[in-house]
Structures are given as structure tokens and as C-alpha cells.
Write an enzyme that holds these catalytic residues in place. Structure first.
Site, short mmCIF file in Angstrom:
data_model
loop_
_atom_site.label_atom_id
_atom_site.label_comp_id
_atom_site.label_asym_id
_atom_site.label_seq_id
_atom_site.Cartn_x
_atom_site.Cartn_y
_atom_site.Cartn_z
N GLY A 39 0.83 -1.19 0.00
CA GLY A 39 0.00 0.00 0.00
C GLY A 39 0.86 1.23 0.00
N GLY A 41 0.53 5.62 0.34
CA GLY A 41 -0.29 6.80 0.53
C GLY A 41 0.54 7.99 0.96
N TYR A 43 0.53 9.37 3.79
CA TYR A 43 0.95 9.22 5.17
C TYR A 43 1.98 8.12 5.37
CZ TYR A 43 0.44 7.83 10.10
OH TYR A 43 0.68 7.46 11.40
N ALA A 44 1.82 6.99 4.66
CA ALA A 44 2.71 5.85 4.88
C ALA A 44 2.71 4.92 3.68
CB ALA A 44 2.28 5.08 6.14
N VAL A 46 3.39 0.68 2.93
CA VAL A 46 3.38 -0.59 3.64
C VAL A 46 3.99 -1.66 2.74
CG1 VAL A 46 1.96 -2.33 4.80
CG2 VAL A 46 1.32 0.09 4.93
N LYS A 62 5.48 -0.88 8.07
CA LYS A 62 4.76 0.37 7.79
C LYS A 62 5.76 1.51 7.89
CE LYS A 62 0.84 3.13 9.48
NZ LYS A 62 -0.35 3.12 10.36
N ASP A 160 -11.36 4.51 17.29
CA ASP A 160 -11.50 4.39 15.83
C ASP A 160 -11.86 2.95 15.45
OD1 ASP A 160 -11.69 5.42 13.30
OD2 ASP A 160 -9.56 5.17 12.83
#
Length: 378
Positions: A39, A41, A43-44, A46, A62, A160
Site C-alpha cells: 500500500g 499513501g 501518510y505511509a 506498507v 509500515k 476508531d
């Protein structure tokens, strides 16, 4: 007085400590071999990875991206929260954090348990290919409730809880992930932020801007997951999902908060009075049993309790585990019998790359993370 000249040897201990820290960080980094990117994005990123010493030991790395703001503000609060709480919490139904190391460009790497079967959200959504029953729902809910009980026993609010933060292990176990919005239970006099928890899973007290709340906020979210497993659609889905629209949805699905069913609610700063003719009565037991007949009278009773409008009337996580739902028929499914086609490794990667508080694509794109970063205790 003449300035004192520091002998170079006197500065050595600090330099030595820095070197040792860098060496230890390098040693930790060299334990793992990164593989496929799962993954990516803002932000991070993976990655799938494995131990150098044992290629059969798989993990997920991550890599949290650190931008120029780190020079002024340091590592983001949600990253610190995630590391802090995952280091403190060790439970079979909570994703495991094995290690943390940095790279030369200051990106932070979290070495996490690899959960290769994706998440409950994908499983819920795949209505064409995946069927599950009341026993499966009971098994999944049992794992979630035990994870939340453990968090609350250790004075941690998750804040969350939602299906795509419930990842599926190779053996079918469900594990709670994404502690980016978590926080410790508050000092009784320390205000807490109310703009937290993804909107479709957020309880009414936060829409009414309560600055003091308890584990009851997580219990409401657990109820939302329970209802979604049964209906295979978000129980409090609303589009648009502005605060007033979400309050209206809660009124429609559960009942309108009033002083009669929630003493003191009108004193909350964000409370919106409702005209008498527009008040929806609180749903009765028969309504829950009719709409959630799949889980039987005991399951409907537990769900109804989780959705108590007054947070003081919601059961604690410990009380939930003592509810007769767990001992009523049918028995929960065995791990080996549970459906586990939750989207696979790529879904896990997509889940882990996101910041807390965001919904995945097609379920409320670009939901804002409105968190007060003024304090780690917010």
C-alpha cells in the site's frame, strides 16, 4: 573569569551514546528484508517483509513518511500514539508491533504482524461471494469485544473502531489495528477532544461536543460494527455526513436524545434542541429483535444496550463479556470454519497506510481527520 575549555574526552560519552543508538537502529533494520509494496499513501507506505534469519517469518513494515515539518514539530502525534499503545498492549486480538526503527531520511518504520486475509470490511461488502451466519458473527464479535476489554483494562480508549480496522490473520483470528487516534483514559479534570472517531461510528455525545467521556464511546462503535455485520451495510450511513445529518441519522435509527432518556444532555455545548413534534421515540426491544433477528433475542438485547443514548447506561466492556448472548445458541464458529476472504495482503496494506479516522474509498471518501493536535492527551 576565563572560559572553561572542555577537553575532547569529556564530550565523548554523548557522542558515544549517539553512535550506539545509531548502531542499534542499524542492527534492527538489518534483521528484515523488504518485499512487495502492499500500500502507498501520503501518510505511509506498507511493505511485505520477512526476517533475514528465517524467511518463513513474515511481517509487514509500515514506513511512516516524515516531511519537512518534523524539523519543527517532530514526529506526528498519531504516529507516536500508535507506537506507544501497540508497545503497551499485547493481546491475541490486537495487532502486534514487533519493532521500530528509522532510516537515514528519518522515516519511521513499524514492524507489524502480517495479517494476510485483509479486513472485515471487504468480507462484509462481498455479498456475491461470501456468506456468513450468526455463529460467525458471534465469533468475530467475541474477538473484538475481548480486544476492547483488554484496551479498557489497560486504560486505553481506541477511538476508531470500524470494520476496516479489524484485520484477519491467516488462522481466521480478527485483530484490532490502527491506534493512531487512541489515548489514555483522562484525568477527571482534563478536557478531551470531541472531534474524533470516524463519523458513521461516532456516538452522540461527541456530536454534542462532550469534552469528558469514557470507554462508552468505544462501546457505541462496537455496536455499529455488530449492526453492520448483520445488515452488511453501515448502520448509521449518511451522505452527506455533516454533524447535523449524522445527529438526524442517530435520531432516526436509535431515537432522539432528550432530557427524559438522557438526563443532562441539553447542557452539552453542541446539543441541538428538537421540537416536540419532531422527536423520534427511542426504539423498543421489539424493534431491535425484528431488525436484527439474525442474532436472536439475546444478540438484539446486547445491541440495544450498546446503543443506549445516555453513555452512562451503556454496558462496560467487562459487562458485555458477561452478557448471556455468548452462552445462548448458536455457539460461535471455530476459527478454522470462519470465512476469511477479506481482500488479502493488498487490502491489509491499504488499511495500514491510512491515518486513523479515514474511511476507505467508496464509503465516504476524504473524510476529514479533525483531531486537536494541541496535546498528546487530547
Amino acid at each position: 573569569m576565563a572560559a572553561q575549555v572542555l577537553h575532547p574526552a569529556q564530550a565523548a560519552p554523548a557522542a558515544s551514546a549517539t553512535n550506539i543508538a545509531e548502531q542499534l537502529d542499524d542492527q534492527e533494520r538489518r534483521k528484515y528484508v523488504k518485499g512487495k509494496k502492499l500500500g502507498s499513501g501520503q501518510y505511509a507506505d506498507v511493505f511485505s517483509a520477512h526476517l533475514v534469519s528465517d524467511p518463513t517469518q513474515l511481517v509487514a513494515i509500515k514506513k511512516i513518511k516524515v516531511g519537512p515539518e518534523v524539523q519543527e514539530w517532530g514526529i506526528s502525534h498519531d504516529s507516536l500514539r500508535e507506537i506507544k499503545f501497540l508497545q503497551e498492549l499485547s493481546h491475541p486480538n490486537i495487532i502486534r508491533l514487533y519493532s521500530v526503527f528509522s532510516t537515514k531520511n528519518q522515516n519511521l518504520n513499524l514492524v507489524l504482524e502480517q495479517l494476510p486475509q485483509g479486513d472485515l470490511l471487504k468480507l462484509i461488502q462481498d455479498t456475491n461471494n461470501i456468506n456468513y451466519n450468526a455463529s460467525d458473527i458471534k465469533a468475530w464479535m467475541g474477538m473484538l469485544c475481548r480486544a476492547i476489554w483488554f484496551c479498557h483494562q489497560n486504560f486505553v480508549l481506541h477511538r476508531d473502531i470500524k470494520p476496516n480496522n479489524l484485520l484477519i490473520a491467516a488462522n481466521g483470528e480478527v485483530k484490532l489495528a490502527d491506534f493512531g487516534l487512541a489515548r489514555s483514559f483522562a484525568d477527571p479534570h482534563a478536557p478531551m477532544t470531541y472531534n474524533t472517531i470516524t463519523k458513521w461510528y461516532r456516538p452522540p455525545e461527541l456530536y454534542y461536543q462532550a469534552n469528558f467521556y469514557s470507554g462508552a464511546v468505544d462501546i457505541w462503535s462496537v455496536g455499529c460494527v455488530f449492526a453492520e455485520l448483520v445488515q452488511r451495510w453501515p448502520f448509521l450511513y449518511s451522505n452527506p455526513d455533516g454533524d447535523l445529518a449524522m445527529i438526524a441519522k442517530i435520531c432516526e435509527q436509535v431515537g432522539t436524545p432528550t432530557e427524559d432518556n438522557w438526563p443532562g444532555v441539553s447542557k452539552l455545548r453542541g446539543y441541538v434542541p428538537v421540537a416536540k413534534q419532531d422527536i423520534n421515540p427511542v426504539k423498543k426491544r421489539v424493534d431491535w429483535e425484528t431488525n436484527f433477528s439474525t442474532v436472536g433475542p439475546a444478540g438484539a438485547d446486547l445491541l440495544m444496550n450498546m446503543f443506549a443514548l445516555d453513555p452512562r447506561k451503556r454496558p462496560t466492556a467487562a459487562q458485555i463479556l458477561e452478557h448471556h448472548y455468548w452462552t445462548s445458541d448458536p455457539r460461535p464458529s471455530r476459527l478454522e470454519d470462519l470465512p476469511r476472504q477479506g481482500g488479502g495482503l493488498d487490502t491489509m496494506g491499504e488499511d495500514l497506510k491510512r491515518r486513523g479516522g479515514e474511511l476507505p474509498n467508496t464509503r465516504g471518501d476524504k473524510v476529514a481527520r479533525k483531531i486537536d493536535f494541541g496535546s498528546m492527551i487530547g
